[in-house]
Design a protein around this motif. Structure first.
Motif, PDB file in Angstrom:
ATOM      1  N   HIS A 144      41.074 -56.775  14.809  1.00 51.27           N
ATOM      2  CA  HIS A 144      41.263 -56.536  16.243  1.00 51.27           C
ATOM      3  C   HIS A 144      41.464 -55.050  16.520  1.00 51.27           C
ATOM      4  O   HIS A 144      40.865 -54.483  17.446  1.00 51.27           O
ATOM      5  CB  HIS A 144      42.468 -57.340  16.732  1.00 51.27           C
ATOM      6  N   LYS A 145      42.294 -54.422  15.683  1.00 50.40           N
ATOM      7  CA  LYS A 145      42.538 -52.988  15.850  1.00 50.40           C
ATOM      8  C   LYS A 145      41.262 -52.190  15.589  1.00 50.40           C
ATOM      9  O   LYS A 145      40.945 -51.230  16.305  1.00 50.40           O
ATOM     10  CB  LYS A 145      43.641 -52.536  14.892  1.00 50.40           C
ATOM     11  N   LEU A 146      40.524 -52.610  14.551  1.00 49.89           N
ATOM     12  CA  LEU A 146      39.280 -51.916  14.233  1.00 49.89           C
ATOM     13  C   LEU A 146      38.280 -52.042  15.376  1.00 49.89           C
ATOM     14  O   LEU A 146      37.587 -51.073  15.718  1.00 49.89           O
ATOM     15  CB  LEU A 146      38.684 -52.494  12.947  1.00 49.89           C
ATOM     16  N   SER A 147      38.216 -53.219  15.980  1.00 54.28           N
ATOM     17  CA  SER A 147      37.302 -53.413  17.114  1.00 54.28           C
ATOM     18  C   SER A 147      37.674 -52.500  18.270  1.00 54.28           C
ATOM     19  O   SER A 147      36.804 -51.877  18.898  1.00 54.28           O
ATOM     20  CB  SER A 147      37.335 -54.877  17.563  1.00 54.28           C
ATOM     21  N   GLN A 148      38.980 -52.418  18.548  1.00 54.43           N
ATOM     22  CA  GLN A 148      39.425 -51.535  19.628  1.00 54.43           C
ATOM     23  C   GLN A 148      39.117 -50.072  19.303  1.00 54.43           C
ATOM     24  O   GLN A 148      38.653 -49.312  20.165  1.00 54.43           O
ATOM     25  CB  GLN A 148      40.925 -51.719  19.860  1.00 54.43           C
ATOM     26  N   ASP A 149      39.378 -49.705  18.035  1.00 54.08           N
ATOM     27  CA  ASP A 149      39.107 -48.321  17.639  1.00 54.08           C
ATOM     28  C   ASP A 149      37.616 -48.006  17.701  1.00 54.08           C
ATOM     29  O   ASP A 149      37.217 -46.902  18.091  1.00 54.08           O
ATOM     30  CB  ASP A 149      39.635 -48.070  16.226  1.00 54.08           C
ATOM     31  N   LEU A 150      36.792 -48.984  17.310  1.00 55.80           N
ATOM     32  CA  LEU A 150      35.349 -48.763  17.356  1.00 55.80           C
ATOM     33  C   LEU A 150      34.872 -48.569  18.796  1.00 55.80           C
ATOM     34  O   LEU A 150      34.001 -47.726  19.068  1.00 55.80           O
ATOM     35  CB  LEU A 150      34.615 -49.942  16.712  1.00 55.80           C
ATOM     36  N   LEU A 151      35.447 -49.366  19.696  1.00 53.81           N
ATOM     37  CA  LEU A 151      35.089 -49.189  21.103  1.00 53.81           C
ATOM     38  C   LEU A 151      35.496 -47.802  21.593  1.00 53.81           C
ATOM     39  O   LEU A 151      34.744 -47.136  22.325  1.00 53.81           O
ATOM     40  CB  LEU A 151      35.765 -50.272  21.955  1.00 53.81           C
ATOM     41  N   SER A 152      36.693 -47.371  21.154  1.00 58.27           N
ATOM     42  CA  SER A 152      37.155 -46.033  21.549  1.00 58.27           C
ATOM     43  C   SER A 152      36.254 -44.955  20.970  1.00 58.27           C
ATOM     44  O   SER A 152      35.900 -43.983  21.649  1.00 58.27           O
ATOM     45  CB  SER A 152      38.598 -45.825  21.077  1.00 58.27           C
ATOM     46  N   VAL A 153      35.862 -45.147  19.696  1.00 61.14           N
ATOM     47  CA  VAL A 153      34.988 -44.165  19.051  1.00 61.14           C
ATOM     48  C   VAL A 153      33.631 -44.114  19.748  1.00 61.14           C
ATOM     49  O   VAL A 153      33.057 -43.033  19.952  1.00 61.14           O
ATOM     50  CB  VAL A 153      34.824 -44.506  17.556  1.00 61.14           C
ATOM     51  N   GLN A 154      33.122 -45.290  20.107  1.00 61.52           N
ATOM     52  CA  GLN A 154      31.840 -45.319  20.810  1.00 61.52           C
ATOM     53  C   GLN A 154      31.914 -44.555  22.132  1.00 61.52           C
ATOM     54  O   GLN A 154      30.989 -43.803  22.483  1.00 61.52           O
ATOM     55  CB  GLN A 154      31.420 -46.768  21.066  1.00 61.52           C
ATOM     56  N   GLU A 155      33.020 -44.749  22.854  1.00 58.50           N
ATOM     57  CA  GLU A 155      33.182 -44.030  24.114  1.00 58.50           C
ATOM     58  C   GLU A 155      33.286 -42.527  23.875  1.00 58.50           C
ATOM     59  O   GLU A 155      32.699 -41.720  24.609  1.00 58.50           O
ATOM     60  CB  GLU A 155      34.432 -44.535  24.846  1.00 58.50           C
ATOM     61  N   LEU A 156      34.032 -42.150  22.822  1.00 62.32           N
ATOM     62  CA  LEU A 156      34.156 -40.724  22.507  1.00 62.32           C
ATOM     63  C   LEU A 156      32.810 -40.127  22.113  1.00 62.32           C
ATOM     64  O   LEU A 156      32.479 -38.994  22.497  1.00 62.32           O
ATOM     65  CB  LEU A 156      35.174 -40.534  21.372  1.00 62.32           C
ATOM     66  N   GLU A 157      32.037 -40.890  21.328  1.00 63.72           N
ATOM     67  CA  GLU A 157      30.717 -40.399  20.927  1.00 63.72           C
ATOM     68  C   GLU A 157      29.797 -40.244  22.132  1.00 63.72           C
ATOM     69  O   GLU A 157      29.026 -39.275  22.224  1.00 63.72           O
ATOM     70  CB  GLU A 157      30.099 -41.356  19.899  1.00 63.72           C
ATOM     71  N   LYS A 158      29.887 -41.206  23.052  1.00 64.69           N
ATOM     72  CA  LYS A 158      29.074 -41.098  24.265  1.00 64.69           C
ATOM     73  C   LYS A 158      29.476 -39.863  25.073  1.00 64.69           C
ATOM     74  O   LYS A 158      28.613 -39.122  25.577  1.00 64.69           O
ATOM     75  CB  LYS A 158      29.235 -42.357  25.117  1.00 64.69           C
ATOM     76  N   GLN A 159      30.799 -39.664  25.195  1.00 61.72           N
ATOM     77  CA  GLN A 159      31.277 -38.499  25.940  1.00 61.72           C
ATOM     78  C   GLN A 159      30.856 -37.199  25.261  1.00 61.72           C
ATOM     79  O   GLN A 159      30.442 -36.239  25.926  1.00 61.72           O
ATOM     80  CB  GLN A 159      32.802 -38.561  26.067  1.00 61.72           C
ATOM     81  N   GLU A 160      30.963 -37.194  23.911  1.00 62.43           N
ATOM     82  CA  GLU A 160      30.575 -35.986  23.179  1.00 62.43           C
ATOM     83  C   GLU A 160      29.083 -35.718  23.314  1.00 62.43           C
ATOM     84  O   GLU A 160      28.648 -34.566  23.495  1.00 62.43           O
ATOM     85  CB  GLU A 160      30.954 -36.140  21.705  1.00 62.43           C
ATOM     86  N   LEU A 161      28.284 -36.796  23.230  1.00 63.75           N
ATOM     87  CA  LEU A 161      26.842 -36.639  23.385  1.00 63.75           C
ATOM     88  C   LEU A 161      26.502 -36.131  24.781  1.00 63.75           C
ATOM     89  O   LEU A 161      25.666 -35.220  24.950  1.00 63.75           O
ATOM     90  CB  LEU A 161      26.146 -37.977  23.117  1.00 63.75           C
ATOM     91  N   ALA A 162      27.168 -36.705  25.786  1.00 68.93           N
ATOM     92  CA  ALA A 162      26.923 -36.258  27.165  1.00 68.93           C
ATOM     93  C   ALA A 162      27.335 -34.803  27.346  1.00 68.93           C
ATOM     94  O   ALA A 162      26.634 -34.021  28.012  1.00 68.93           O
ATOM     95  CB  ALA A 162      27.689 -37.160  28.137  1.00 68.93           C
ATOM     96  N   ARG A 163      28.463 -34.438  26.734  1.00 67.14           N
ATOM     97  CA  ARG A 163      28.931 -33.055  26.852  1.00 67.14           C
ATOM     98  C   ARG A 163      27.964 -32.091  26.163  1.00 67.14           C
ATOM     99  O   ARG A 163      27.645 -31.016  26.700  1.00 67.14           O
ATOM    100  CB  ARG A 163      30.328 -32.932  26.244  1.00 67.14           C
ATOM    101  N   ASN A 164      27.489 -32.490  24.972  1.00 72.88           N
ATOM    102  CA  ASN A 164      26.539 -31.629  24.262  1.00 72.88           C
ATOM    103  C   ASN A 164      25.244 -31.465  25.048  1.00 72.88           C
ATOM    104  O   ASN A 164      24.685 -30.363  25.148  1.00 72.88           O
ATOM    105  CB  ASN A 164      26.232 -32.208  22.879  1.00 72.88           C
ATOM    106  N   LEU A 165      24.767 -32.578  25.593  1.00 72.88           N
ATOM    107  CA  LEU A 165      23.538 -32.499  26.383  1.00 72.88           C
ATOM    108  C   LEU A 165      23.732 -31.628  27.618  1.00 72.88           C
ATOM    109  O   LEU A 165      22.856 -30.835  27.994  1.00 72.88           O
ATOM    110  CB  LEU A 165      23.093 -33.910  26.796  1.00 72.88           C
ATOM    111  N   HIS A 166      24.923 -31.782  28.223  1.00 69.56           N
ATOM    112  CA  HIS A 166      25.186 -30.995  29.431  1.00 69.56           C
ATOM    113  C   HIS A 166      25.395 -29.524  29.102  1.00 69.56           C
ATOM    114  O   HIS A 166      24.802 -28.635  29.731  1.00 69.56           O
ATOM    115  CB  HIS A 166      26.417 -31.553  30.153  1.00 69.56           C
ATOM    116  N   ASP A 167      26.243 -29.264  28.073  1.00 63.35           N
ATOM    117  CA  ASP A 167      26.598 -27.879  27.776  1.00 63.35           C
ATOM    118  C   ASP A 167      25.429 -27.105  27.184  1.00 63.35           C
ATOM    119  O   ASP A 167      25.226 -25.931  27.511  1.00 63.35           O
ATOM    120  CB  ASP A 167      27.781 -27.838  26.804  1.00 63.35           C
ATOM    121  N   GLU A 168      24.683 -27.749  26.307  1.00 60.79           N
ATOM    122  CA  GLU A 168      23.617 -27.025  25.617  1.00 60.79           C
ATOM    123  C   GLU A 168      22.272 -27.202  26.323  1.00 60.79           C
ATOM    124  O   GLU A 168      21.665 -26.234  26.790  1.00 60.79           O
ATOM    125  CB  GLU A 168      23.530 -27.496  24.161  1.00 60.79           C
TER     126      GLU A 168
END
Length: 443
Positions: A232-256
């Motif tokens: 359960h914790k891993l699932s929650q963490d994976l969801l959080s990681v996915q959101e962070l990766e999406k945010q990081e990808l969006a930031r990289n696309l926007h910034d660069e």
């Protein structure tokens, strides 16, 4: 077939076997005793008749008018049939039978006793008058009376055995029913566990063997509950990681990419309004440079998202590229690595992907949670079975790291990948933080 039925069948089979063995022994002993008693009686009768004739010859003279020895008057003879037979083979006189045929033991019983010993032979005593043979007395052993007594005793014994077997079966049935009642509690525990109740427990039954099963069940439930919480914790963490990766990808696309595209658009606009060829060429060169940077940035993002780099470079070069890239970003840490080239080529593609991700996750974990001065990565061959060993070591740990250690999503991800490869993962914290992974190689 239930365990109760099996137990009753085994017990009854054992009882029947014991009864048959006992019955056989009793029959053998009885036959021996009957034979000895009948032969003893026969010998006594022969001795009495022969000595009677010898000592009283006149009394035993055969008279034509009274052709009898008075044998028919003997009604208490149990073991013998005595008959006087003349020279023509006609029975002139004999003892009376002692029993009715209706009370005789069954034929199979008599045959069973007869099989166990040699047949009993009759004795014959010649009777003469003067010097002339007038007939003979035949003394035939007849153990039927003894057989009848034995049969009567055996019938009583069989009734006793029958009652005993019924009592034993009833006792075993009731006792076993009482003893397996705790199993119902174990079954109930499994039912609760199947319904997702990870608080199910089996109480102490008072029976050592069942208590062992109950304790194992309770231990299993605890581990399942912990595993469920971990998942359960891993699932929650994976969801959080996915959101962070999406945010990081969006930031990289926007910034660069966003900035580069804006710059390209600006330079393209300036070309239209350029008054000289020199300024126009300068804008064109700027657009080309920006496009190259954008291509490199895109390639870097794709490299992080996919494992096409392994197909392009191979696992060894892909790992070296990953490690060198990390070294270029973190110049404060001294990173050394060892890769055994002899084993790298023997790893199948699926394992290669997992190994790359394990190293990548390990380096990322060091980057996020440690400030090491020294980092060591080793990929070597272990033992004659050629197991792959991966060691990730860094000295950037806090003093209370061992006490406050908690597995985050990174370490859990590493352990999950190792589990998928049927390997072993060991984490040790002493002076350094060390992850040791042993994997079997599948070609």
């Amino acid at each position: 077939m239930s365990l109760k039925q099996r137990l009753l069948i085994y017990i009854n089979a054992l009882l029947v076997g014991s009864i048959l063995i006992g019955f056989t022994v009793i029959m053998a002993v009885a036959k021996k005793e009957v034979r000895e008693e009948v032969l003893s009686t026969q010998a006594l009768a022969v001795f009495a008749i022969e000595n009677g004739i010898k000592n009283n010859p006149d009394y035993y003279l055969f008279h034509q008018d009274n052709a009898a020895f008075g044998l028919s008057g003997l009604s208490e003879i149990r073991h013998l049939n005595i008959a006087f037979i003349d020279t023509d083979g006609v029975t002139m006189d004999q003892t009376k039978p002692h029993l009715d045929l209706a009370n005789d033991p069954p034929a199979w019983f008599q045959n069973a006793l007869a099989i166990m010993s040699a047949p009993l032979s009759s004795k014959t005593i010649d009777i003469t008058q003067g010097s002339q043979l007038v007939g003979h007395v035949r003394i035939q052993p007849n153990p039927v009376y003894e057989y009848t007594e034995i049969w009567e005793h055996i019938k009583i014994g069989l009734w006793v055995i029958f009652i005993f077997v019924i009592l034993i079966n009833s006792f075993v049935y009731l006792l076993f029913s009482y003893m397996i009642k705790p199993i119902d509690h174990i079954i109930q525990g499994f039912d609760n566990l199947e319904k997702g109740n990870y608080k199910a427990r089996v109480s102490n039954s008072g029976i050592t063997e069942l208590n062992l099963i109950g304790n194992k069940f309770n231990g299993m439930v605890i581990k399942l509950r912990q595993a469920n919480q971990k998942i359960h914790k891993l699932s929650q963490d994976l969801l959080s990681v996915q959101e962070l990766e999406k945010q990081e990808l969006a930031r990289n696309l926007h910034d660069e990419h966003g900035q580069v595209l804006t710059a390209i658009q600006t330079e393209a606009t300036s070309i239209r309004s350029a008054k000289t060829i020199q300024s126009r060429n300068k804008s064109i060169d700027s657009i080309i440079s920006l496009s190259k940077n954008m291509m490199l940035s895109t390639r870097s993002i794709i490299k992080n998202l996919s494992l096409g780099l392994i197909d392009e470079l191979g696992l060894e070069d892909a790992l070296i590229d990953l490690i060198e890239s990390w070294k270029s970003r973190f110049t404060n840490a001294q990173l050394t690595y060892t890769i055994d080239k002899s084993i790298i080529n023997a790893i199948n593609p699926q394992q290669q992907a997992h190994i790359y991700r394990i190293i990548q996750e390990g380096i990322t974990n060091i980057e996020k949670h440690s400030k090491p001065k020294n980092v060591s990565i080793k990929i070597t061959v272990l033992g004659p079975k050629k197991q792959l060993r991966i060691e990730l070591i860094n000295d950037g740990i806090k003093k209370d790291a061992k006490k406050n250690f908690d597995r985050g999503v990174g370490l859990m991800s590493i352990e999950e990948r190792v589990s998928q490869l049927n390997g072993r993962c060991k984490i040790s914290i002493n002076r350094v933080f060390k992850i040791t992974i042993d994997l079997g190689i599948t070609h």
